[in-house]
Design an enzyme around this catalytic site. Sequence first.
Site, PDB file in Angstrom:
ATOM      1  N   SER A   1       0.975  -1.190  -0.011  1.00 26.67           N
ATOM      2  CA  SER A   1       0.139   0.040  -0.110  1.00 26.67           C
ATOM      3  C   SER A   1       0.928   1.317  -0.080  1.00 26.67           C
ATOM      4  O   SER A   1       2.074   1.247   0.453  1.00 26.67           O
ATOM      5  CB  SER A   1      -0.811  -0.088   1.416  1.00 26.67           C
ATOM      6  OG  SER A   1      -1.441   1.217   1.576  1.00 26.67           O
TER       7      SER A   1
ATOM      8  N   TYR B   1      -2.269  -1.401  10.467  1.00 27.98           N
ATOM      9  CA  TYR B   1      -2.240  -1.449   8.840  1.00 27.98           C
ATOM     10  C   TYR B   1      -0.839  -0.876   8.316  1.00 27.98           C
ATOM     11  O   TYR B   1      -0.236  -1.336   7.614  1.00 27.98           O
ATOM     12  CB  TYR B   1      -3.280  -0.653   8.321  1.00 27.98           C
ATOM     13  CG  TYR B   1      -3.557  -0.722   6.905  1.00 27.98           C
ATOM     14  CD1 TYR B   1      -4.504  -1.857   6.288  1.00 27.98           C
ATOM     15  CD2 TYR B   1      -2.976  -0.036   6.092  1.00 27.98           C
ATOM     16  CE1 TYR B   1      -4.638  -1.990   4.923  1.00 27.98           C
ATOM     17  CE2 TYR B   1      -3.132   0.024   4.422  1.00 27.98           C
ATOM     18  CZ  TYR B   1      -4.058  -0.867   4.276  1.00 27.98           C
ATOM     19  OH  TYR B   1      -4.136  -1.225   2.861  1.00 27.98           O
TER      20      TYR B   1
HETATM   21  P1  NAD Z   1     -11.630  -6.048   0.165  1.00 21.98           P
HETATM   22  O1  NAD Z   1     -12.173  -5.997   1.593  1.00 21.98           O
HETATM   23  O2  NAD Z   1     -12.422  -5.651  -0.966  1.00 21.98           O
HETATM   24  O3  NAD Z   1     -11.059  -7.489  -0.251  1.00 21.98           O
HETATM   25  C1  NAD Z   1     -10.316  -8.284   0.960  1.00 21.98           C
HETATM   26  C2  NAD Z   1     -10.237  -9.821   0.663  1.00 21.98           C
HETATM   27  O4  NAD Z   1      -9.730 -10.533   1.450  1.00 21.98           O
HETATM   28  C3  NAD Z   1     -11.735 -10.394   0.378  1.00 21.98           C
HETATM   29  O5  NAD Z   1     -11.831 -11.368  -0.518  1.00 21.98           O
HETATM   30  C4  NAD Z   1     -11.721 -10.988   1.650  1.00 21.98           C
HETATM   31  O6  NAD Z   1     -12.822 -12.273   1.868  1.00 21.98           O
HETATM   32  C5  NAD Z   1     -10.597 -11.473   1.929  1.00 21.98           C
HETATM   33  N1  NAD Z   1     -10.274 -11.837   3.422  1.00 21.98           N
HETATM   34  C6  NAD Z   1     -10.509 -11.098   4.366  1.00 21.98           C
HETATM   35  N2  NAD Z   1     -10.031 -11.970   5.603  1.00 21.98           N
HETATM   36  C7  NAD Z   1      -9.562 -13.019   5.078  1.00 21.98           C
HETATM   37  C8  NAD Z   1      -8.745 -14.113   5.925  1.00 21.98           C
HETATM   38  N3  NAD Z   1      -8.986 -14.168   7.443  1.00 21.98           N
HETATM   39  N4  NAD Z   1      -8.494 -14.961   5.218  1.00 21.98           N
HETATM   40  C9  NAD Z   1      -8.644 -15.151   3.865  1.00 21.98           C
HETATM   41  N5  NAD Z   1      -9.081 -14.025   3.119  1.00 21.98           N
HETATM   42  C10 NAD Z   1      -9.350 -12.979   3.647  1.00 21.98           C
HETATM   43  O7  NAD Z   1     -10.307  -5.035   0.169  1.00 21.98           O
HETATM   44  P2  NAD Z   1      -9.433  -4.614  -0.875  1.00 21.98           P
HETATM   45  O8  NAD Z   1      -9.399  -3.141  -0.878  1.00 21.98           O
HETATM   46  O9  NAD Z   1      -9.511  -5.356  -2.109  1.00 21.98           O
HETATM   47  O10 NAD Z   1      -7.788  -5.104  -0.513  1.00 21.98           O
HETATM   48  C11 NAD Z   1      -7.094  -5.909  -0.857  1.00 21.98           C
HETATM   49  C12 NAD Z   1      -5.445  -5.758  -0.658  1.00 21.98           C
HETATM   50  O11 NAD Z   1      -5.159  -4.547  -1.122  1.00 21.98           O
HETATM   51  C13 NAD Z   1      -5.387  -5.636   0.764  1.00 21.98           C
HETATM   52  O12 NAD Z   1      -4.267  -5.962   1.321  1.00 21.98           O
HETATM   53  C14 NAD Z   1      -5.305  -3.900   1.235  1.00 21.98           C
HETATM   54  O13 NAD Z   1      -4.648  -3.651   2.308  1.00 21.98           O
HETATM   55  C15 NAD Z   1      -4.558  -3.520  -0.161  1.00 21.98           C
HETATM   56  N6  NAD Z   1      -4.910  -2.114  -0.463  1.00 21.98           N
HETATM   57  C16 NAD Z   1      -6.255  -1.752  -0.880  1.00 21.98           C
HETATM   58  C17 NAD Z   1      -6.206  -0.406  -0.935  1.00 21.98           C
HETATM   59  C18 NAD Z   1      -7.593   0.202  -1.374  1.00 21.98           C
HETATM   60  O14 NAD Z   1      -7.677   1.499  -1.521  1.00 21.98           O
HETATM   61  N7  NAD Z   1      -8.499  -0.461  -1.298  1.00 21.98           N
HETATM   62  C19 NAD Z   1      -5.191   0.378  -1.256  1.00 21.98           C
HETATM   63  C20 NAD Z   1      -3.790  -0.130  -0.825  1.00 21.98           C
HETATM   64  C21 NAD Z   1      -3.635  -1.590  -0.415  1.00 21.98           C
END
Ligand code: NAD
Length: 261
Positions: free
Chosen positions: A143, A156
């Site tokens: 991130s 985080y």
């Molecule tokens: P999201 O909530 O849409 O998806 C998260 C996924 O992780 C889902 O499929 C969920 O079922 C799964 N998950 C949650 N707990 C779990 C567990 N214990 N075991 C297995 N799977 C599990 O989130 P997102 O925004 O798509 O985030 C995905 C990644 O991207 C994360 O690592 C997040 O930190 C990173 N990220 C997101 C953003 C953003 O702006 N959305 C920015 C930077 C980084």
Amino acid sequence: MTLIGRHALVTGSTSGIGWGVARALAHAGADVMLNGFGDPDEIDERRRALAEETRVTVGYDPADLSSAEGVAGLVERTQAAFGSLDVLVNNAGIQHVAPLDEFPVERWDAVIALNLSAVFHGMRCAIPQMRQRGWGRIVNIASAHGLVASTQKVAYVAAKHGVLGATKVAALELANTGVTVNAVCPGWVLTPLVERQIADRAAANGTSVAEESVALLSEKQPMHTFTTPEQIGDLVVFLCSDAAATMTGAPVSIDGGWTAQ
Ligand code: NAD
């Protein structure tokens, strides 16, 4: 189609960025194992549709990755199902927002377990076979918060900084093995993880979701645009391609200028 014959695992791919990455890898020709939580029927419908659309094998494993055993089991089952695991995308992640001195200890443990320890366990379990086969791609979804901090996100931010450290160590250890290890550092991507933060802000400030979306973007990003899961997916496919064969240990920003400031 650069990844025909490769086998990929994308953790947390039932939603958001992970789903975008899984789709992009499948469209590039890789067989893909999905993972994450959600309604089993809905996941199965999407799994089938993606397989039909791309003509690759798409599997699903509901492993909970908040323990070492959960991650190890997922990697083992994926290797057994596909014969090998060539591309590992450590993406599953959660968020919790609170001031440091009020941060619930249980939330700290949960965020560190999934956002940091699961990345270590995924790499630990996947590396021996990749090294033996002389080819592998590991992409850790970190991130902008792996590079800079924000208030109220201590677990985080600590986890994502840790992911960048672990990525660099793995890259050094695997430098001459055909296995590359990189991290993607997105800014704001409009997924359920962020939608929840916007809804909470709107409720707290008595504003609309549309107003809070603009505020969220403009507080951090010079570019007032969300990155899409599809764009993250295309970046991951690039990191898996031959063009990126000498890219390793890199934190790759895709953040609308967030960390250029
Ligand atoms: P999201 O909530 O849409 O998806 C998260 C996924 O992780 C889902 O499929 C969920 O079922 C799964 N998950 C949650 N707990 C779990 C567990 N214990 N075991 C297995 N799977 C599990 O989130 P997102 O925004 O798509 O985030 C995905 C990644 O991207 C994360 O690592 C997040 O930190 C990173 N990220 C997101 C953003 C953003 O702006 N959305 C920015 C930077 C980084």
